[in-house]
Design a protein around this motif. Structure first.
Motif, mmCIF file in Angstrom:
data_model
loop_
_atom_site.group_PDB
_atom_site.id
_atom_site.type_symbol
_atom_site.label_atom_id
_atom_site.label_comp_id
_atom_site.label_asym_id
_atom_site.label_seq_id
_atom_site.Cartn_x
_atom_site.Cartn_y
_atom_site.Cartn_z
ATOM 1 N N VAL A 77 3.430 -14.701 5.725
ATOM 2 C CA VAL A 77 4.397 -13.634 5.626
ATOM 3 C C VAL A 77 2.768 -12.120 5.890
ATOM 4 O O VAL A 77 2.493 -12.369 4.523
ATOM 5 N N ARG A 78 3.737 -11.238 6.092
ATOM 6 C CA ARG A 78 2.930 -10.253 6.267
ATOM 7 C C ARG A 78 3.962 -9.280 5.445
ATOM 8 O O ARG A 78 5.531 -8.933 5.903
ATOM 9 N N GLY A 79 3.428 -8.381 4.590
ATOM 10 C CA GLY A 79 4.513 -7.598 3.986
ATOM 11 C C GLY A 79 4.384 -6.098 4.419
ATOM 12 O O GLY A 79 2.845 -5.615 3.808
ATOM 13 N N GLY A 84 2.566 2.383 5.566
ATOM 14 C CA GLY A 84 1.659 1.606 6.706
ATOM 15 C C GLY A 84 0.805 1.297 6.674
ATOM 16 O O GLY A 84 1.165 0.163 7.422
ATOM 17 N N GLY A 85 0.347 0.569 5.469
ATOM 18 C CA GLY A 85 -0.375 -1.095 5.659
ATOM 19 C C GLY A 85 -0.013 -2.419 5.290
ATOM 20 O O GLY A 85 1.473 -1.716 5.274
ATOM 21 N N TYR A 86 -0.288 -3.389 4.698
ATOM 22 C CA TYR A 86 -0.063 -4.704 4.907
ATOM 23 C C TYR A 86 -0.662 -5.412 4.044
ATOM 24 O O TYR A 86 -1.949 -5.433 4.042
ATOM 25 N N HIS A 104 1.875 -8.779 -3.892
ATOM 26 C CA HIS A 104 1.872 -7.550 -4.709
ATOM 27 C C HIS A 104 1.771 -6.114 -4.625
ATOM 28 O O HIS A 104 0.233 -6.109 -3.832
ATOM 29 N N ALA A 105 2.358 -5.474 -3.720
ATOM 30 C CA ALA A 105 2.294 -3.889 -3.121
ATOM 31 C C ALA A 105 1.207 -3.373 -4.153
ATOM 32 O O ALA A 105 1.357 -3.173 -5.780
ATOM 33 N N PRO A 106 0.013 -2.173 -3.562
ATOM 34 C CA PRO A 106 -1.151 -1.363 -4.133
ATOM 35 C C PRO A 106 -0.076 -0.799 -5.631
ATOM 36 O O PRO A 106 0.737 -0.124 -4.939
ATOM 37 N N SER A 107 -0.864 -0.512 -5.953
ATOM 38 C CA SER A 107 -0.436 0.490 -7.294
ATOM 39 C C SER A 107 -0.023 2.193 -5.922
ATOM 40 O O SER A 107 -0.628 2.337 -5.051
ATOM 41 N N GLY A 108 1.594 2.277 -6.531
ATOM 42 C CA GLY A 108 1.546 3.695 -5.308
ATOM 43 C C GLY A 108 2.159 3.767 -4.463
ATOM 44 O O GLY A 108 2.956 4.217 -3.650
ATOM 45 N N THR A 109 2.327 2.051 -3.851
ATOM 46 C CA THR A 109 3.300 1.684 -2.651
ATOM 47 C C THR A 109 4.319 0.595 -3.313
ATOM 48 O O THR A 109 4.481 0.438 -4.084
#
Length: 121
Positions: A77-79, A84-86, A104-109
């Motif tokens: 799975v790609r989130g 604009g990243g993943y 886990h989404a990086p901080s701020g995303t």
């Protein structure tokens, strides 16, 4: 004031100082807050399928990815992220195999989309 009152006062001050040192240490071991996982998701492709839940205001994705085809390809799975990243999950490999995933989404995303991908395995 008597010497006895100074001794009691000194003992109380020493005990409070010791307590102030121990409280932050025990607080560091407190359990993290529970995840808030409210909405289900499900995706599929020719190589397999995945399903799970969106968590913590779309900053975490949990679920399972399943490989359903003996084709030398392993699904993952790609989130897609709000910047604009993943973030890619681990892949499940070999027909009939599954793998638990956590993104886990990086901080701020936050996550804005999920897609199914595959890799040669």
């Amino acid at each position: 004031m008597s010497k006895h009152r100074f001794a009691v006062h000194g003992a109380v001050v020493a005990a409070m100082a010791l307590l102030s040192l121990l409280v932050p240490l025990t607080g560091a071991h407190a359990a993290p807050p529970a995840d808030s996982c409210t909405q289900n998701w499900s995706i599929s492709s020719g190589q397999g399928y995945a399903n799970g839940k969106w968590c913590n205001y779309d900053t975490k994705v949990v679920g399972t990815v399943h490989d359903t085809k003996a084709d030398g390809r392993c699904p993952y799975v790609r989130g897609g992220l709000s910047n604009g990243g993943y973030v890619d999950s681990d892949w499940a490999g070999g027909k009939g195999k599954s793998r638990a995933i956590t993104l886990h989404a990086p901080s701020g995303t936050r996550f804005t989309s999920l897609s199914m991908r595959s890799i040669g395995c």
